[in-house]
Write a protein that holds these residues in place. Structure first.
Motif, PDB file in Angstrom:
ATOM      1  N   ILE A   3       0.852  -1.191   0.000  1.00  0.00           N
ATOM      2  CA  ILE A   3       0.000   0.000   0.000  1.00  0.00           C
ATOM      3  C   ILE A   3       0.886   1.238   0.000  1.00  0.00           C
ATOM      4  O   ILE A   3       1.871   1.315   0.740  1.00  0.00           O
ATOM      5  CB  ILE A   3      -0.912   0.032   1.247  1.00  0.00           C
ATOM      6  CG1 ILE A   3      -1.792  -1.219   1.319  1.00  0.00           C
ATOM      7  CG2 ILE A   3      -1.763   1.305   1.246  1.00  0.00           C
ATOM      8  CD1 ILE A   3      -2.820  -1.343   0.230  1.00  0.00           C
ATOM      9  N   LEU A   4       0.532   2.214  -0.814  1.00  0.00           N
ATOM     10  CA  LEU A   4       1.254   3.483  -0.882  1.00  0.00           C
ATOM     11  C   LEU A   4       0.344   4.594  -0.396  1.00  0.00           C
ATOM     12  O   LEU A   4      -0.812   4.700  -0.837  1.00  0.00           O
ATOM     13  CB  LEU A   4       1.702   3.755  -2.319  1.00  0.00           C
ATOM     14  CG  LEU A   4       2.385   5.106  -2.604  1.00  0.00           C
ATOM     15  CD1 LEU A   4       3.687   5.225  -1.831  1.00  0.00           C
ATOM     16  CD2 LEU A   4       2.622   5.276  -4.104  1.00  0.00           C
ATOM     17  N   ILE A   5       0.853   5.428   0.522  1.00  0.00           N
ATOM     18  CA  ILE A   5       0.118   6.605   0.975  1.00  0.00           C
ATOM     19  C   ILE A   5       1.063   7.802   0.949  1.00  0.00           C
ATOM     20  O   ILE A   5       2.288   7.646   0.875  1.00  0.00           O
ATOM     21  CB  ILE A   5      -0.465   6.427   2.398  1.00  0.00           C
ATOM     22  CG1 ILE A   5       0.664   6.251   3.425  1.00  0.00           C
ATOM     23  CG2 ILE A   5      -1.423   5.240   2.447  1.00  0.00           C
ATOM     24  CD1 ILE A   5       0.171   6.233   4.871  1.00  0.00           C
ATOM     25  N   ALA A   6       0.492   8.994   0.994  1.00  0.00           N
ATOM     26  CA  ALA A   6       1.286  10.226   1.047  1.00  0.00           C
ATOM     27  C   ALA A   6       0.582  11.204   1.963  1.00  0.00           C
ATOM     28  O   ALA A   6      -0.651  11.304   1.945  1.00  0.00           O
ATOM     29  CB  ALA A   6       1.463  10.819  -0.345  1.00  0.00           C
ATOM     30  N   TYR A  34       3.902   1.833   2.422  1.00  0.00           N
ATOM     31  CA  TYR A  34       4.971   2.719   1.965  1.00  0.00           C
ATOM     32  C   TYR A  34       4.477   4.164   2.078  1.00  0.00           C
ATOM     33  O   TYR A  34       3.475   4.539   1.470  1.00  0.00           O
ATOM     34  CB  TYR A  34       5.370   2.379   0.532  1.00  0.00           C
ATOM     35  CG  TYR A  34       6.085   1.047   0.440  1.00  0.00           C
ATOM     36  CD1 TYR A  34       7.478   0.987   0.398  1.00  0.00           C
ATOM     37  CD2 TYR A  34       5.373  -0.151   0.425  1.00  0.00           C
ATOM     38  CE1 TYR A  34       8.149  -0.228   0.338  1.00  0.00           C
ATOM     39  CE2 TYR A  34       6.033  -1.376   0.368  1.00  0.00           C
ATOM     40  CZ  TYR A  34       7.418  -1.407   0.324  1.00  0.00           C
ATOM     41  OH  TYR A  34       8.077  -2.613   0.281  1.00  0.00           O
ATOM     42  N   TYR A  85       3.019  12.980  -4.873  1.00  0.00           N
ATOM     43  CA  TYR A  85       3.980  12.018  -4.329  1.00  0.00           C
ATOM     44  C   TYR A  85       3.655  10.578  -4.715  1.00  0.00           C
ATOM     45  O   TYR A  85       4.535   9.721  -4.691  1.00  0.00           O
ATOM     46  CB  TYR A  85       4.060  12.146  -2.813  1.00  0.00           C
ATOM     47  CG  TYR A  85       4.747  13.407  -2.320  1.00  0.00           C
ATOM     48  CD1 TYR A  85       5.212  14.366  -3.218  1.00  0.00           C
ATOM     49  CD2 TYR A  85       4.922  13.652  -0.965  1.00  0.00           C
ATOM     50  CE1 TYR A  85       5.824  15.524  -2.775  1.00  0.00           C
ATOM     51  CE2 TYR A  85       5.540  14.802  -0.509  1.00  0.00           C
ATOM     52  CZ  TYR A  85       5.985  15.740  -1.414  1.00  0.00           C
ATOM     53  OH  TYR A  85       6.596  16.893  -0.969  1.00  0.00           O
ATOM     54  N   ARG A  86       2.399  10.306  -5.057  1.00  0.00           N
ATOM     55  CA  ARG A  86       2.050   8.946  -5.495  1.00  0.00           C
ATOM     56  C   ARG A  86       2.856   8.557  -6.738  1.00  0.00           C
ATOM     57  O   ARG A  86       3.116   7.379  -6.974  1.00  0.00           O
ATOM     58  CB  ARG A  86       0.548   8.852  -5.775  1.00  0.00           C
ATOM     59  CG  ARG A  86       0.089   9.544  -7.029  1.00  0.00           C
ATOM     60  CD  ARG A  86      -1.411   9.724  -7.079  1.00  0.00           C
ATOM     61  NE  ARG A  86      -1.806  11.017  -6.540  1.00  0.00           N
ATOM     62  CZ  ARG A  86      -3.062  11.391  -6.280  1.00  0.00           C
ATOM     63  NH1 ARG A  86      -4.043  10.542  -6.494  1.00  0.00           N
ATOM     64  NH2 ARG A  86      -3.335  12.562  -5.801  1.00  0.00           N
ATOM     65  N   VAL A  90       7.188   6.133  -6.953  1.00  0.00           N
ATOM     66  CA  VAL A  90       7.247   4.864  -7.688  1.00  0.00           C
ATOM     67  C   VAL A  90       8.687   4.432  -7.954  1.00  0.00           C
ATOM     68  O   VAL A  90       9.041   3.256  -7.794  1.00  0.00           O
ATOM     69  CB  VAL A  90       6.446   4.963  -9.003  1.00  0.00           C
ATOM     70  CG1 VAL A  90       6.719   3.758  -9.892  1.00  0.00           C
ATOM     71  CG2 VAL A  90       4.959   5.067  -8.693  1.00  0.00           C
ATOM     72  N   TYR A 102      -2.191   2.534  -4.378  1.00  0.00           N
ATOM     73  CA  TYR A 102      -2.160   3.866  -3.776  1.00  0.00           C
ATOM     74  C   TYR A 102      -3.544   4.218  -3.258  1.00  0.00           C
ATOM     75  O   TYR A 102      -4.556   4.059  -3.959  1.00  0.00           O
ATOM     76  CB  TYR A 102      -1.726   4.935  -4.789  1.00  0.00           C
ATOM     77  CG  TYR A 102      -1.932   6.320  -4.216  1.00  0.00           C
ATOM     78  CD1 TYR A 102      -1.008   6.866  -3.325  1.00  0.00           C
ATOM     79  CD2 TYR A 102      -3.087   7.054  -4.502  1.00  0.00           C
ATOM     80  CE1 TYR A 102      -1.224   8.105  -2.747  1.00  0.00           C
ATOM     81  CE2 TYR A 102      -3.305   8.295  -3.929  1.00  0.00           C
ATOM     82  CZ  TYR A 102      -2.378   8.821  -3.052  1.00  0.00           C
ATOM     83  OH  TYR A 102      -2.606  10.034  -2.477  1.00  0.00           O
ATOM     84  N   ASP A 104      -5.597   7.479  -1.114  1.00  0.00           N
ATOM     85  CA  ASP A 104      -5.583   8.805  -0.510  1.00  0.00           C
ATOM     86  C   ASP A 104      -5.738   8.698   1.005  1.00  0.00           C
ATOM     87  O   ASP A 104      -6.375   7.772   1.519  1.00  0.00           O
ATOM     88  CB  ASP A 104      -6.721   9.657  -1.072  1.00  0.00           C
ATOM     89  CG  ASP A 104      -6.322  10.451  -2.300  1.00  0.00           C
ATOM     90  OD1 ASP A 104      -5.142  10.401  -2.692  1.00  0.00           O
ATOM     91  OD2 ASP A 104      -7.196  11.121  -2.887  1.00  0.00           O
ATOM     92  N   MET A 164      -1.373   0.242  -9.121  1.00  0.00           N
ATOM     93  CA  MET A 164      -0.327   0.551 -10.094  1.00  0.00           C
ATOM     94  C   MET A 164       0.358  -0.713 -10.600  1.00  0.00           C
ATOM     95  O   MET A 164       0.807  -1.546  -9.800  1.00  0.00           O
ATOM     96  CB  MET A 164       0.719   1.468  -9.460  1.00  0.00           C
ATOM     97  CG  MET A 164       0.177   2.789  -8.977  1.00  0.00           C
ATOM     98  SD  MET A 164       1.517   3.820  -8.314  1.00  0.00           S
ATOM     99  CE  MET A 164       0.618   5.353  -8.025  1.00  0.00           C
TER     100      MET A 164
END
Length: 310
Positions: A3-6, A34, A85-86, A90, A102, A104, A164
């Motif tokens: 999982i990607l967060i910003a 991440y 930043y998403r 990468v 990703y 929000d 992604m």
């Protein structure tokens, strides 16, 4: 699951609830989170680590994107630099990672996301995304397509949920092309990164159900006249305020059923319940606010020593 967060310091309160809800919904599943950031304080990072350490099989990975990008672009209006930043993150991910989801930070994860995380994506598909259904609710969808010059037989996606395909992005140096577009054209669009991503990939993405994975806290009323013809259509807000339409005869309220079935609620724009702690809240947002506040309350009850943030 990756999982990607910003986020940034000013949004740490909602981010904490989002991360807690994500971990709570995946108690028995290994999740690597991440975090793409630049200006977080050490206490912000320690806060998220404390939440994640409360759960088994959860890890936090830090991705400091640096300050170079912000020096090349103007601040995107009411959005923060973190909206970019998403994409920046990468190229910092492990090279053997094939996909990442990703999300929000203004989301609430209600149910497990394993099924959507495993969505098949072909070699020619960069992202699995959700339709920007809020445009339909607001009656602005067609004008959005026109704004970014997308043909009306395609759809405009919301970039708050993006599965992604990292293999696709690496093989085509896609991040370099996307960043170049941000530098060149970011000031030309009201939703800078989202608009540009749509312009570049509207005909290549794969759609997954918005009602499950990117549900805005809106009224959802089914147009029974369309339904009688086999067409599923939801009333727009202009429809709901049209005095020439008999509301009770024309529309069937499905809001609670859709809300309860959703895996993710996305409190986008001005539909964020924490903005209305001490003032009247929109009636539609109120139907979803309790879910967020209940999760926030549970988080503070369960995570010992967590500083309260509004």
């Amino acid at each position: 699951m990756n999982i990607l967060i910003a986020t940034n310091t000013n949004f740490m309160g909602p981010t904490s609830v989002m991360v807690y809800s994500l971990c709570r919904s995946h108690r028995d599943i290994e999740v690597d989170i991440y975090l793409a950031y630049h200006d977080l304080r050490q206490q912000d990072i320690e806060r998220l680590q404390k939440i994640i350490f409360h759960f088994d099989q959860k890890k936090l990975h830090l991705l400091d994107v640096g300050g170079e990008f912000a020096s090349k672009v103007s601040k995107p209006g009411r959005f923060s630099y973190e909206t970019y930043y998403r994409i920046l993150a990468v190229n910092m991910l492990p090279q053997n990672m094939e996909r990442i989801l990703y999300l929000d930070a203004d989301m609430l994860v209600k149910k497990e996301l394993t099924e959507v995380y495993e969505t098949p994506m072909s070699e020619t598909c960069p992202f699995a995304v959700c339709d920007d259904i809020e445009g339909h609710a607001r009656g602005t969808y067609e004008s959005t397509l026109d704004r970014v010059a997308i043909p009306h037989n395609f759809r405009y996606f919301n970039a708050g949920f993006m599965l992604m395909n990292l293999n696709y992005l690496r093989k085509r140096n896609s991040i370099g092309y996307i960043l170049d577009a941000f530098y060149r054209e970011g000031n030309h669009y009201p939703f800078p990164d989202q608009d540009i991503l749509n312009v570049m990939y509207y005909d290549k993405v794969k759609f997954v159900p918005w009602a499950l994975y990117n549900l805005p806290p809106e009224w959802w009323k089914v147009d029974t006249e369309c339904l009688s013809r086999g067409i599923v259509r939801f009333a727009s807000y202009p429809d709901m305020h049209n005095p020439s339409i008999n509301q009770e005869e024309r529309f069937a309220d499905a809001t609670l059923q859709i809300r309860d079935n959703a895996c993710i609620i996305h409190y986008m724009g001005f539909l964020k319940p924490w903005m209305y702690r001490n003032k009247p809240i929109y009636s539609d947002v109120a139907l979803y606010a309790g879910l967020w506040f209940d999760c926030e309350k549970e988080m503070y009850e369960n995570i010992e020593g967590l500083e309260y943030l509004p």
